[in-house]
Write an enzyme that holds these catalytic residues in place. Sequence first.
Site, PDB file in Angstrom:
ATOM      1  N   SER A   1       0.831  -1.203   0.000  1.00 47.76           N
ATOM      2  CA  SER A   1       0.000   0.000   0.000  1.00 47.76           C
ATOM      3  C   SER A   1       0.871   1.259   0.000  1.00 47.76           C
ATOM      4  O   SER A   1       1.703   1.423  -0.877  1.00 47.76           O
ATOM      5  CB  SER A   1      -0.961  -0.046   1.193  1.00 47.76           C
ATOM      6  OG  SER A   1      -2.056   0.808   0.989  1.00 47.76           O
TER       7      SER A   1
ATOM      8  N   ASP B   1      -5.672  -3.705  -2.526  1.00 49.53           N
ATOM      9  CA  ASP B   1      -4.644  -3.382  -1.536  1.00 49.53           C
ATOM     10  C   ASP B   1      -4.005  -4.636  -0.927  1.00 49.53           C
ATOM     11  O   ASP B   1      -4.698  -5.543  -0.458  1.00 49.53           O
ATOM     12  CB  ASP B   1      -5.291  -2.541  -0.428  1.00 49.53           C
ATOM     13  CG  ASP B   1      -4.283  -1.858   0.461  1.00 49.53           C
ATOM     14  OD1 ASP B   1      -3.479  -2.561   1.096  1.00 49.53           O
ATOM     15  OD2 ASP B   1      -4.302  -0.614   0.535  1.00 49.53           O
TER      16      ASP B   1
END
Length: 296
Positions: free
Chosen positions: A69, A185
Amino acid sequence: MKRSKLWFLFCIIVLLASCASLHGPPAPAPRPKIALVLGGGAARGFAHVGVIRALEQEKIPIDMIVGTSVGSLIGAIYASDTNSFELEWTAFSLQKDDLLDYGVLTAFTGMGVAKGDKLEEFVKNKVSAQNIEGLKLPFAAIATDLNRGTRVVLDHGSVAKAVRASSAIPGVFNPVDYQGRLLVDGGVVDNLPISTARERGADIVIAVDISENVTNFNITNIIDVMLQSVSIMAAENVKYKRKEADVLISPAVGNVGMLDFSQKKQCMLAGIEAAQKAIPMIREKIEEWGKRKAAK
Protein backbone atom coordinates in the site's frame (compact mmCIF):
# COMPACT_ATOMS: atom_id res chain seq x y z
CA MET A 1 79.66 -3.90 -1.63
CA LYS A 2 77.30 -1.07 -0.75
CA ARG A 3 76.18 -0.88 -4.35
CA SER A 4 75.31 -4.59 -4.42
CA LYS A 5 73.25 -4.24 -1.22
CA LEU A 6 71.35 -1.30 -2.67
CA TRP A 7 70.71 -3.26 -5.85
CA PHE A 8 69.46 -6.24 -3.83
CA LEU A 9 67.11 -3.95 -1.82
CA PHE A 10 65.81 -2.39 -5.02
CA CYS A 11 65.04 -5.83 -6.48
CA ILE A 12 63.13 -6.83 -3.33
CA ILE A 13 61.02 -3.65 -3.50
CA VAL A 14 60.24 -4.21 -7.18
CA LEU A 15 59.32 -7.85 -6.51
CA LEU A 16 56.97 -6.93 -3.66
CA ALA A 17 55.34 -4.22 -5.75
CA SER A 18 54.78 -6.61 -8.64
CA CYS A 19 53.24 -9.20 -6.31
CA ALA A 20 50.91 -6.59 -4.91
CA SER A 21 49.84 -5.52 -8.40
CA LEU A 22 49.18 -9.12 -9.38
CA HIS A 23 46.98 -9.82 -6.41
CA GLY A 24 45.29 -6.39 -6.41
CA PRO A 25 43.66 -4.72 -3.40
CA PRO A 26 42.20 -6.97 -0.72
CA ALA A 27 38.61 -8.01 -1.33
CA PRO A 28 36.06 -6.05 0.71
CA ALA A 29 34.58 -7.86 3.67
CA PRO A 30 31.26 -9.52 2.83
CA ARG A 31 28.15 -7.87 4.23
CA PRO A 32 24.56 -9.03 4.58
CA LYS A 33 21.83 -8.28 2.06
CA ILE A 34 19.50 -5.89 3.88
CA ALA A 35 15.83 -5.52 3.00
CA LEU A 36 13.61 -2.64 4.07
CA VAL A 37 9.97 -3.70 4.43
CA LEU A 38 7.43 -0.86 4.52
CA GLY A 39 3.94 -1.59 5.79
CA GLY A 40 0.61 -0.05 4.85
CA GLY A 41 -1.23 2.66 6.76
CA ALA A 42 -2.30 5.43 4.34
CA ALA A 43 -1.29 8.91 5.62
CA ARG A 44 0.76 7.36 8.41
CA GLY A 45 3.13 6.31 5.63
CA PHE A 46 4.88 9.67 5.85
CA ALA A 47 6.72 8.04 8.76
CA HIS A 48 8.46 5.78 6.20
CA VAL A 49 10.14 8.89 4.78
CA GLY A 50 11.64 9.70 8.18
CA VAL A 51 12.86 6.13 8.65
CA ILE A 52 14.59 6.14 5.27
CA ARG A 53 16.20 9.49 5.99
CA ALA A 54 17.62 8.24 9.30
CA LEU A 55 18.94 5.01 7.76
CA GLU A 56 20.60 6.96 4.96
CA GLN A 57 22.21 9.42 7.39
CA GLU A 58 23.55 6.54 9.47
CA LYS A 59 24.87 4.88 6.30
CA ILE A 60 22.82 1.72 6.79
CA PRO A 61 22.79 0.06 3.34
CA ILE A 62 19.46 -0.88 1.77
CA ASP A 63 19.67 -3.62 -0.85
CA MET A 64 15.97 -4.09 -1.61
CA ILE A 65 12.59 -2.61 -0.73
CA VAL A 66 9.32 -4.48 -0.33
CA GLY A 67 6.20 -2.44 0.32
CA THR A 68 2.47 -2.79 0.84
CA SER A 69 0.00 0.00 0.00
CA VAL A 70 1.53 3.36 1.01
CA GLY A 71 4.72 1.41 1.73
CA SER A 72 4.87 0.54 -1.97
CA LEU A 73 4.36 4.20 -2.92
CA ILE A 74 7.15 5.52 -0.68
CA GLY A 75 9.35 2.54 -1.51
CA ALA A 76 9.02 2.96 -5.27
CA ILE A 77 9.88 6.66 -5.13
CA TYR A 78 13.01 5.96 -3.07
CA ALA A 79 14.02 2.92 -5.14
CA SER A 80 13.93 5.15 -8.20
CA ASP A 81 16.43 7.74 -6.95
CA THR A 82 17.81 6.52 -3.57
CA ASN A 83 17.83 10.11 -2.31
CA SER A 84 16.06 10.73 0.98
CA PHE A 85 16.05 14.50 0.55
CA GLU A 86 14.25 14.24 -2.79
CA LEU A 87 11.87 11.75 -1.22
CA GLU A 88 11.15 14.16 1.64
CA TRP A 89 10.55 17.02 -0.79
CA THR A 90 8.10 14.89 -2.77
CA ALA A 91 6.30 13.81 0.41
CA PHE A 92 5.88 17.38 1.66
CA SER A 93 4.40 18.41 -1.68
CA LEU A 94 1.95 15.48 -1.74
CA GLN A 95 -1.69 16.35 -1.11
CA LYS A 96 -4.74 14.16 -0.69
CA ASP A 97 -6.16 15.45 -3.98
CA ASP A 98 -3.04 14.21 -5.80
CA LEU A 99 -4.13 10.64 -5.07
CA LEU A 100 -7.90 10.58 -4.69
CA ASP A 101 -10.13 11.10 -7.74
CA TYR A 102 -13.57 10.82 -6.19
CA GLY A 103 -16.58 10.89 -8.49
CA VAL A 104 -20.31 10.28 -8.18
CA LEU A 105 -20.30 8.32 -11.43
CA THR A 106 -17.38 6.18 -10.24
CA ALA A 107 -19.22 5.36 -7.02
CA PHE A 108 -22.35 4.25 -8.86
CA THR A 109 -20.83 2.47 -11.86
CA GLY A 110 -17.49 1.25 -10.51
CA MET A 111 -16.31 -0.82 -7.55
CA GLY A 112 -14.97 2.06 -5.49
CA VAL A 113 -15.58 5.76 -4.88
CA ALA A 114 -12.26 6.68 -6.52
CA LYS A 115 -10.80 5.39 -9.79
CA GLY A 116 -7.10 5.45 -8.94
CA ASP A 117 -6.01 7.20 -12.15
CA LYS A 118 -4.58 10.13 -10.17
CA LEU A 119 -2.49 7.85 -8.00
CA GLU A 120 -1.06 6.08 -11.03
CA GLU A 121 -0.32 9.38 -12.76
CA PHE A 122 1.40 10.72 -9.64
CA VAL A 123 3.76 7.73 -9.58
CA LYS A 124 4.51 8.13 -13.29
CA ASN A 125 5.48 11.76 -12.68
CA LYS A 126 7.64 11.08 -9.65
CA VAL A 127 9.41 7.86 -10.64
CA SER A 128 11.90 8.13 -13.48
CA ALA A 129 11.83 4.44 -14.45
CA GLN A 130 8.73 3.19 -16.22
CA ASN A 131 9.27 -0.44 -15.19
CA ILE A 132 10.31 -2.00 -11.89
CA GLU A 133 13.29 -3.59 -13.64
CA GLY A 134 14.68 -0.08 -14.26
CA LEU A 135 14.69 1.06 -10.63
CA LYS A 136 18.02 1.60 -8.86
CA LEU A 137 17.05 -0.79 -6.05
CA PRO A 138 15.29 -4.15 -6.36
CA PHE A 139 11.65 -3.50 -5.48
CA ALA A 140 8.43 -5.43 -4.98
CA ALA A 141 4.90 -4.24 -4.26
CA ILE A 142 2.37 -6.51 -2.54
CA ALA A 143 -1.23 -6.71 -3.75
CA THR A 144 -4.16 -9.04 -3.11
CA ASP A 145 -5.88 -11.18 -5.73
CA LEU A 146 -9.51 -10.25 -5.07
CA ASN A 147 -10.89 -13.38 -6.74
CA ARG A 148 -8.60 -15.91 -5.10
CA GLY A 149 -7.76 -14.15 -1.82
CA THR A 150 -4.03 -14.69 -2.29
CA ARG A 151 -0.92 -12.55 -2.03
CA VAL A 152 0.48 -11.23 -5.31
CA VAL A 153 4.08 -10.03 -5.53
CA LEU A 154 4.55 -7.39 -8.23
CA ASP A 155 8.28 -7.28 -9.01
CA HIS A 156 8.28 -6.62 -12.75
CA GLY A 157 6.40 -4.49 -15.23
CA SER A 158 4.89 -1.04 -14.69
CA VAL A 159 5.91 0.70 -11.45
CA ALA A 160 2.83 2.92 -11.50
CA LYS A 161 0.42 0.00 -12.03
CA ALA A 162 2.07 -2.01 -9.26
CA VAL A 163 1.78 0.84 -6.76
CA ARG A 164 -1.80 1.55 -7.81
CA ALA A 165 -2.78 -2.08 -7.34
CA SER A 166 -0.96 -2.40 -4.01
CA SER A 167 -2.73 0.76 -2.75
CA ALA A 168 -6.24 0.00 -4.04
CA ILE A 169 -8.08 0.08 -0.70
CA PRO A 170 -11.24 -2.01 -1.17
CA GLY A 171 -14.32 0.17 -1.55
CA VAL A 172 -12.25 3.35 -1.77
CA PHE A 173 -10.39 2.65 -5.03
CA ASN A 174 -11.54 0.56 -7.93
CA PRO A 175 -9.75 -2.81 -8.11
CA VAL A 176 -6.99 -2.94 -10.71
CA ASP A 177 -7.12 -5.42 -13.58
CA TYR A 178 -3.42 -6.13 -14.05
CA GLN A 179 -1.28 -9.08 -15.16
CA GLY A 180 -4.34 -11.27 -15.53
CA ARG A 181 -5.68 -10.66 -12.02
CA LEU A 182 -8.16 -8.35 -10.31
CA LEU A 183 -6.05 -6.72 -7.60
CA VAL A 184 -6.70 -4.72 -4.45
CA ASP A 185 -4.64 -3.38 -1.54
CA GLY A 186 -1.95 -5.78 -0.33
CA GLY A 187 -2.82 -5.01 3.29
CA VAL A 188 -5.84 -7.31 2.99
CA VAL A 189 -3.55 -10.35 3.15
CA ASP A 190 -0.04 -9.11 4.00
CA ASN A 191 0.42 -5.64 5.48
CA LEU A 192 4.02 -6.27 6.54
CA PRO A 193 5.55 -8.51 3.82
CA ILE A 194 8.62 -9.77 5.63
CA SER A 195 8.28 -13.22 4.07
CA THR A 196 8.56 -11.73 0.57
CA ALA A 197 11.89 -10.14 1.49
CA ARG A 198 13.14 -13.47 2.86
CA GLU A 199 12.07 -15.24 -0.34
CA ARG A 200 14.20 -12.77 -2.28
CA GLY A 201 17.34 -13.59 -0.34
CA ALA A 202 17.39 -10.97 2.41
CA ASP A 203 19.82 -11.79 5.23
CA ILE A 204 18.53 -9.02 7.48
CA VAL A 205 15.01 -7.58 7.37
CA ILE A 206 14.24 -4.14 8.78
CA ALA A 207 10.45 -3.84 8.94
CA VAL A 208 8.50 -0.62 9.52
CA ASP A 209 5.05 -1.14 11.01
CA ILE A 210 2.62 1.81 11.07
CA SER A 211 -0.54 -0.15 11.89
CA GLU A 212 -0.45 0.33 15.66
CA ASN A 213 -3.63 1.61 17.36
CA VAL A 214 -6.69 1.34 15.14
CA THR A 215 -9.01 3.05 17.64
CA ASN A 216 -11.15 5.64 15.84
CA PHE A 217 -14.25 7.35 17.23
CA ASN A 218 -14.55 9.77 14.32
CA ILE A 219 -16.36 7.52 11.83
CA THR A 220 -19.06 9.53 10.05
CA ASN A 221 -19.40 8.26 6.48
CA ILE A 222 -18.96 5.22 4.25
CA ILE A 223 -15.34 6.11 3.44
CA ASP A 224 -14.51 6.15 7.15
CA VAL A 225 -16.20 2.77 7.56
CA MET A 226 -14.19 1.20 4.75
CA LEU A 227 -10.90 2.71 5.87
CA GLN A 228 -11.45 1.63 9.45
CA SER A 229 -12.39 -1.89 8.39
CA VAL A 230 -9.24 -2.23 6.30
CA SER A 231 -7.14 -0.79 9.14
CA ILE A 232 -8.47 -3.37 11.59
CA MET A 233 -7.89 -6.19 9.11
CA ALA A 234 -4.34 -5.05 8.32
CA ALA A 235 -3.43 -4.62 11.98
CA GLU A 236 -4.66 -8.12 12.76
CA ASN A 237 -2.60 -9.76 10.01
CA VAL A 238 0.50 -7.88 11.17
CA LYS A 239 0.32 -9.10 14.78
CA TYR A 240 2.02 -12.41 14.11
CA LYS A 241 4.30 -11.24 11.30
CA ARG A 242 6.07 -8.55 13.32
CA LYS A 243 8.09 -11.26 15.10
CA GLU A 244 9.65 -12.39 11.81
CA ALA A 245 11.63 -9.15 11.39
CA ASP A 246 15.25 -8.95 12.51
CA VAL A 247 14.65 -5.32 13.44
CA LEU A 248 11.14 -3.90 13.90
CA ILE A 249 10.62 -0.13 13.74
CA SER A 250 7.26 1.16 14.98
CA PRO A 251 6.96 4.96 14.64
CA ALA A 252 4.57 6.59 17.11
CA VAL A 253 1.85 7.50 14.60
CA GLY A 254 -1.08 5.67 16.16
CA ASN A 255 -2.99 8.91 16.69
CA VAL A 256 -2.88 9.91 12.99
CA GLY A 257 -5.98 9.30 10.89
CA MET A 258 -5.73 7.27 7.70
CA LEU A 259 -6.43 10.32 5.49
CA ASP A 260 -4.98 13.01 7.75
CA PHE A 261 -2.40 14.64 5.49
CA SER A 262 -2.00 17.55 7.92
CA GLN A 263 0.32 15.47 10.13
CA LYS A 264 3.10 14.90 7.58
CA LYS A 265 5.85 16.55 9.61
CA GLN A 266 4.78 14.79 12.81
CA CYS A 267 4.85 11.41 11.02
CA MET A 268 8.25 12.04 9.44
CA LEU A 269 9.76 13.10 12.78
CA ALA A 270 8.26 10.01 14.43
CA GLY A 271 9.89 7.89 11.72
CA ILE A 272 13.28 9.53 12.25
CA GLU A 273 13.09 9.09 16.02
CA ALA A 274 12.03 5.44 15.83
CA ALA A 275 14.74 4.60 13.28
CA GLN A 276 17.47 6.32 15.30
CA LYS A 277 16.51 4.24 18.34
CA ALA A 278 16.81 1.10 16.20
CA ILE A 279 20.28 1.91 14.79
CA PRO A 280 22.26 0.11 17.56
CA MET A 281 20.23 -3.07 17.03
CA ILE A 282 20.69 -2.85 13.26
CA ARG A 283 24.45 -2.53 13.65
CA GLU A 284 24.40 -5.44 16.11
CA LYS A 285 22.53 -7.65 13.62
CA ILE A 286 25.02 -6.75 10.88
CA GLU A 287 27.94 -7.58 13.19
CA GLU A 288 26.36 -10.90 14.21
CA TRP A 289 25.88 -11.82 10.56
CA GLY A 290 29.55 -11.06 9.88
CA LYS A 291 30.69 -13.27 12.75
CA ARG A 292 28.52 -16.16 11.55
CA LYS A 293 29.89 -15.73 8.03
CA ALA A 294 33.49 -15.71 9.27
CA ALA A 295 32.92 -18.83 11.36
CA LYS A 296 31.84 -20.91 8.35
